[in-house]
Design an enzyme around this catalytic site. Structure first.
Site, mmCIF file in Angstrom:
data_model
loop_
_atom_site.group_PDB
_atom_site.id
_atom_site.type_symbol
_atom_site.label_atom_id
_atom_site.label_comp_id
_atom_site.label_asym_id
_atom_site.label_seq_id
_atom_site.Cartn_x
_atom_site.Cartn_y
_atom_site.Cartn_z
ATOM 1 N N GLU A 24 0.824 -1.203 0.000
ATOM 2 C CA GLU A 24 0.000 0.000 0.000
ATOM 3 C C GLU A 24 0.861 1.257 0.000
ATOM 4 O O GLU A 24 0.490 2.269 -0.602
ATOM 5 C CB GLU A 24 -0.939 -0.004 1.210
ATOM 6 C CG GLU A 24 -2.030 -1.061 1.160
ATOM 7 C CD GLU A 24 -1.616 -2.423 1.688
ATOM 8 O OE1 GLU A 24 -2.470 -3.321 1.733
ATOM 9 O OE2 GLU A 24 -0.422 -2.587 2.049
ATOM 10 N N ASP A 83 -23.593 0.819 11.830
ATOM 11 C CA ASP A 83 -22.642 0.528 10.765
ATOM 12 C C ASP A 83 -23.148 1.013 9.413
ATOM 13 O O ASP A 83 -24.232 1.569 9.306
ATOM 14 C CB ASP A 83 -22.343 -0.978 10.722
ATOM 15 C CG ASP A 83 -20.896 -1.263 10.359
ATOM 16 O OD1 ASP A 83 -20.475 -0.814 9.286
ATOM 17 O OD2 ASP A 83 -20.198 -1.914 11.155
#
Length: 497
Positions: free
Chosen positions: A241, A290
């Protein structure tokens, strides 16, 4: 790709402010519920990033809604607008399966991609802004950070944008992942990572290789946008990443070794939490509101003990909330959708477009349009979507249409479903497949079914009936009416001639 240049989060905020994409809030606002309410209203209106300079009870500012529009996601990835993210996807497709140049001209055409690869290695620093202030031992107190409580029934304050850095015992490169962390003590957080995620896999391998030993973990808060977005992008397994962030930014990612472990964190991060996970130490996590729009069920996850907090002078705390779409993850999904298309097209050239509607929680439903070439083609594409990228292993519904359908227009998609599908013949049901742990609709946690809808025109072998021919207008008549349309004045108050 012509990158928009910035070095760290503060550079990026300056860039946003210059373009009217950042609003400073000086009025005292409570991180308990109030910031969420303001950020939610702002995001739904397509508003700016928000810097709360005086959160009630804290001296540290809170940054929210940073990626609240697709445009700001594109800017964070070094691009001017969302359409340019297709170029990011093409670069990732190239890195996933690089092709050697076919000749001098092809080499010249690929030169920009090869030059970008030069920005992939990290640049290691000895000292870094993220270590300007260091707190350790009994002085560690996470309660000094304005960690948000987002929803009324949330169990506790929750870190949402923590960039978790881990390394498995048999791996050279580190893993970066975004995992939420519940505050349960002045130096303790619950690390909520699902078992298939990179950090959890590193931890499992560590436990097997080093029984009883503490697992080193670091969490960076307020890293530069390229590094943050690199952690949520479908980066090939062979690419770190940090390396991908360097490609986006156009400069090598600067990292520094942690004070208490060998992990390397973004040198410009606003705050870094260093510590460990004691094998076997877990705690019940949740419930939390969520991205599904519901509170999730309580489950046990490892406890992260923080031994050191390092930070910049005048550090900024970067946070967000998740709730029923649209929220920040949904906006990220809209932008990253453009990155996915070239990656899928590299594997399946027949794909014309691919769309993840944000109202489908960004990944639970996909619409694919294809240039159909043979009977059964739609079913092959369904299986490909579910299996090619791990980002789609939780996609419950895949709708496949012909290329005369606009995948992003529900009017078109519903028309195709209702006119080109027989429910029994054209529905594919697959049972006992991986399903999102948060999907309480599945009969078993983490295991459920998937549905594919073949809304394409049927070929010989798929039907024995004469297939309908779509109505098409006469182009000469259309051209003639175009020429006299204004003269008709149908939508004007005046009379036609």
């Amino acid at each position: 790709m012509d990158a928009m240049k910035y070095n760290d989060l503060r550079d990026f905020l300056t860039l946003l402010e210059q373009q009217g994409e950042l609003k400073r809030i000086t009025l005292p606002v409570d991180p308990h519920l109030e910031i969420t309410e303001i950020a939610d209203r702002t995001l739904r209106a397509g508003g700016p990033a928000l810097l709360f300079e005086n959160p009630k009870g804290y001296s540290m500012p809170v940054l929210c809604n940073l990626f609240g529009t697709p445009k700001r996601v594109a800017m964070g990835m070094g691009q001017e607008d969302v359409s340019a993210l297709r170029e990011v996807g093409k670069l990732l497709a190239f890195l996933k399966e690089p092709e050697p140049p076919k000749g001098f001209r092809d080499l010249f055409d690929k030169l920009p991609q090869f030059k970008q690869v030069l920005n992939m290695p990290t640049k290691r620093l000895r000292g870094a802004p993220c270590q300007q202030k260091i707190v350790s031992g009994d002085d560690v107190d996470l309660n000094r950070i304005p960690i948000m409580t987002c929803w009324p029934e949330d169990a506790a304050p929750l870190i949402t944008w923590g960039l978790t850095v881990t390394r498995g015992p048999h791996k050279e490169r580190q893993n970066l992942g975004i995992y939420r962390q519940q505050l349960i003590g002045k130096n303790k957080l619950i690390m909520r990572w699902l078992s298939h995620r990179g950090g959890a896999l590193d931890y499992q391998e560590w436990c097997a290789a080093h029984p009883g030993e503490r697992f080193p973990v670091s969490v960076a808060l307020g890293a530069d946008p390229a590094t943050i977005l690199g952690a949520v992008t479908p980066v090939p397994d062979t690419l770190s990443e940090y390396a991908f962030a360097g490609l986006l930014r156009g400069t090598k990612t600067e990292v520094v070794k942690c004070i208490s472990n060998d992990l390397e964190v973004p040198a410009s991060a606003e705050i870094v939490l260093e510590g460990y996970i004691e094998q076997g130490e877990t705690a019940p996590e949740g419930p939390y509101g969520d991205h599904t729009g519901y509170y999730n069920e309580v489950d046990s996850f490892p406890v992260f003990t923080v031994t050191h907090i390092t930070q910049r002078e005048d550090a900024i705390y970067h946070s967000t909330y998740t709730g029923r779409p649209p929220d920040e993850p949904a906006v990220l999904g809209v932008a990253l959708n453009e990155v996915f298309v070239p990656i899928l097209q590299k594997q399946f050239p027949e794909i014309v477009d691919f769309y993840l509607p944000p109202e489908g929680c960004s990944y639970r439903l996909a619409v694919v349009t294809i240039k159909k070439q043979y009977a059964g083609h739609a079913k092959r594409v369904m299986m490909g979507v579910w299996s090619f990228l791990r980002q789609f292993m939780y996609t419950k519904f895949v709708i496949v249409c012909d290329d005369d359908v606009n995948a992003r227009d529900w009017n078109d998609v519903i028309w195709a479903i209702t006119t080109r599908m027989d429910p029994a013949r054209d529905t594919v049901l697959v049972e006992n497949t991986p399903i999102d742990y948060l999907d309480f609709a599945s009969p078993v946690s983490g295991l459920g079914s998937k549905m594919g809808l073949d809304a394409t025109n049927k070929w010989p072998g798929e039907t024995q009936r004469e297939w309908g021919r779509p109505i098409k207008k006469d182009p000469d008549v259309v051209a003639h009416i175009d020429a006299i349309w204004d003269e008709l004045a149908i939508f004007n108050n005046g009379k036609s001639a």
